[in-house]
Design a protein around this motif. Structure first.
Motif, short mmCIF file in Angstrom:
data_model
loop_
_atom_site.label_atom_id
_atom_site.label_comp_id
_atom_site.label_asym_id
_atom_site.label_seq_id
_atom_site.Cartn_x
_atom_site.Cartn_y
_atom_site.Cartn_z
N LEU A 1 17.42 -26.95 24.37
CA LEU A 1 17.39 -25.52 24.48
C LEU A 1 17.18 -24.84 24.29
N ALA A 2 15.94 -25.04 23.26
CA ALA A 2 14.96 -23.75 23.12
C ALA A 2 14.40 -23.23 24.12
N GLY A 3 13.76 -24.47 25.49
CA GLY A 3 12.87 -24.35 26.46
C GLY A 3 14.68 -23.30 27.52
N LEU A 4 15.12 -23.39 27.32
CA LEU A 4 15.77 -22.56 28.27
C LEU A 4 16.30 -21.26 27.72
N LEU A 5 16.38 -21.12 26.41
CA LEU A 5 16.64 -19.97 26.18
C LEU A 5 15.16 -18.65 26.53
N VAL A 6 13.90 -19.57 25.97
CA VAL A 6 12.63 -19.28 26.73
C VAL A 6 12.81 -17.80 27.86
N ALA A 7 13.14 -19.57 28.92
CA ALA A 7 13.19 -19.22 30.48
C ALA A 7 13.73 -18.64 30.26
N GLY A 8 15.37 -18.22 30.39
CA GLY A 8 16.03 -17.07 30.46
C GLY A 8 15.71 -15.50 30.48
N LEU A 9 14.79 -15.54 28.84
CA LEU A 9 14.24 -14.03 28.31
C LEU A 9 12.96 -13.88 29.68
N GLY A 10 12.04 -15.10 29.96
CA GLY A 10 11.50 -14.84 30.54
C GLY A 10 11.93 -14.35 32.25
#
Length: 559
Positions: A307-316
């Motif tokens: 979930l943290a990775g998804l959030l970081v990818a979404g912000l990118g």
């Protein structure tokens, strides 16, 4: 004069509590009265709305599931990784996400998981064969799963970092060592030896997460369904009715939302009691939890990291879209890059940035002064903070915004303050103050009091000790608390929309308004600035102390 200043300082905690409670109480009164007037016509109108059962159920379901999942994943991460090298890595991954506003996080996830989003592009057409976006309802699904995903992804960093702050008070290393000596696995040792004490420290933040998840507006508008929408979104729709004929209905809906949240908190409290009894029986049975450790721990840890990775990818993805040129499906990256959006809307973006910073600075400055006054009064006059004061501090976070902000909007409208940026800053203060206080209080209370004694022995007055010793040595936590306050203010949507009357246009209100359109490049620009501003203030909170303490290492250690 000095005696008068000391007397005023002693009253600072009461003044602060009043500034937190009075707006909430006045707003609730401004909601309850129209909801129950004329034979409770507003309340009955809200309940007679055809979408009412579905909207209420969606709010309850998203609130409960998002809170349960966020808490379980947070506790699972701590139980499974505490004391390991991976724990520091997860901490470094989650900590920056705390500063990301909810709207920016929701927009990033929307760009990521949409049928034409980055995830589908990465596997198309090679693995899927899709050359056009698939006709799959992922965003705004009727069951609200995208909404729950967005809430969980954003609340995990909040609960995780608050749990980290509370862990030192649980004597975790010694307790875990004792539990391990009896052959317990990591999960069982954590549940029996650490969880009871830890949960007592984070109970109020969990209630705040439950209240927010059940009443979120901006995240629900971006990720949630629309037929019917969650009840909180429908209340805002009624409030924004141009004919002003739905205000009583909105008040009735807000009263129902308040009752629903209070009911959820009571049910959650009952669940706490039952869980404690079950945990005691499980511990008395001598369970070591080795099977749970082998099965549950990897799943929970992987879920948190994912979930943290998804959030970081979404912000990118937001940043990429803001500078994207031609980007056709299923290309994983744009075919060209362009600053056209930034050039075309530069003036509007700068106006929104300036308004956002102006409101945030005013709210944060007021919150900082009140917080410092309260903490100094607590230290100088040996005051104690009891459970009741802590509850009052969390009151604006536990009471749903949609329950009292409509009442505040009515008061602002009647007083002529609606639409003024100072009124918006005052509304933000109600939410900034609790977070800033909770951020600064531990460091302020941990400051070595012997330094003040040494200063007094040299003839320094309490005021001089405060200005010349305590504040300089606490520069780092003070700047960090300021950054937290700025991030909270920048992310406020509903107070800005209602009290501002649509005339105070911040990055958050503009980004949410644009989310219903199809211009991803423009949305990406606003959302990128919305997440970049808090990051800038946190970066300054790290940089400025490093510069100030470069020749004063002892001062830096004390801070």
């Amino acid at each position: 004069m000095a005696r008068g200043a000391a007397s005023l300082l002693r009253q600072a905690p009461r003044l602060t509590i009043a500034l937190l409670c009075l707006p909430v109480a006045a707003g609730l009164a401004g909601t309850i009265v129209p909801a129950l007037s004329d034979g409770a016509q507003g309340l009955r109108a809200a309940m007679d709305w055809p979408g009412f059962p579905g909207a209420l159920w969606l709010s309850v379901k998203s609130g409960v599931l998002a809170t349960v999942l966020s808490l379980c994943i947070t506790l699972g991460l701590i139980a499974g990784l505490y004391g390991t090298r991976s724990f520091a890595r997860v901490q470094h991954l989650l900590a920056p996400l705390l500063s990301v506003p909810h709207a920016a996080a929701a927009l990033g996830l929307a760009f990521l998981i949409a049928p034409s989003g980055w995830l589908v592009r990465l596997v198309s057409p090679g693995l899927t064969g899709w050359t056009q976006p698939p006709d799959i309802l992922i965003l705004n699904d009727p069951a609200g799963w995208a909404l729950i995903l967005g809430l969980v992804a954003k609340e995990i960093p909040f609960l995780f970092l608050l749990s980290l702050a509370a862990l030192p008070q649980t004597d975790a290393p010694r307790r875990l060592a004792v539990a391990f000596s009896f052959g317990a696995g990591r999960l069982a040792a954590f549940a029996v030896a650490i969880l009871p004490g830890l949960y007592r420290q984070i109970r109020l933040p969990v209630y705040a997460v439950l209240a927010y998840s059940a009443t979120s507006v901006e995240v629900a508008m971006i990720l949630g369904p629309s037929l019917p929408p969650p009840l909180s979104v429908q209340i805002v729709i009624w409030m924004n009715d141009p004919g002003l004929t739905q205000r009583d209905t909105a008040a009735g809906g807000a009263l129902i939302q308040l009752a629903a949240v209070l009911g959820l908190i009571l049910l959650w409290r009952l669940g706490e009691v039952l869980s404690r009894l079950a945990l005691c029986r499980w511990a008395e049975a001598g369970a070591r939890g080795l099977l749970a450790q082998a099965i549950v721990q990897p799943v929970v840890v992987a879920s948190g990291v994912l979930l943290a990775g998804l959030l970081v990818a979404g912000l990118g993805g937001l940043a990429v879209w803001s500078v994207a040129g031609l980007w056709q499906f299923p290309d994983a990256l744009p075919q060209s890059w362009s600053l056209a959006v930034w050039q075309r809307t530069g003036d509007a973006l700068l106006t929104s940035v300036a308004e956002t910073i102006r409101v945030a600075l005013m709210a944060t400055a007021a919150a900082l002064m009140l917080t410092l006054a309260c903490l100094e009064a607590e230290s100088r006059f040996s005051l104690t903070v009891g459970p009741r004061a802590l509850w009052l501090l969390y009151l604006p976070l536990v009471v749903p915004q949609v329950a009292f902000l409509p009442g505040l909007q009515g008061l602002a409208l009647r007083s002529g303050a609606e639409g003024h940026w100072l009124a918006v800053a005052a509304a933000h203060l109600v939410f900034v103050l609790p977070y800033l206080f909770l951020s600064l209080a531990p460091a302020y209370r941990a400051w070595d009091g012997r330094i003040a004694v040494a200063g007094a022995a040299l003839g320094a007055t309490p005021a001089r000790v405060f200005w010349r010793l305590r504040l300089p040595m606490l520069l780092r936590p003070i700047l960090t608390a300021i950054a937290v306050g700025m991030a909270v203010s920048i992310g406020q949507y509903l107070p800005t929309l209602l009290v501002g009357g649509g005339r105070v246009q911040t990055l958050t209100t503009e980004a949410v308004a644009l989310s219903s359109g199809g211009n991803r490049r423009l949305i990406g620009a606003y959302a990128f600035l919305q997440m970049a501003l808090p990051a800038l203030f946190f970066w300054l909170a790290l940089l400025l102390p490093a510069l100030a303490f470069r020749n004063r290492r002892g001062l830096a250690v004390a801070a």
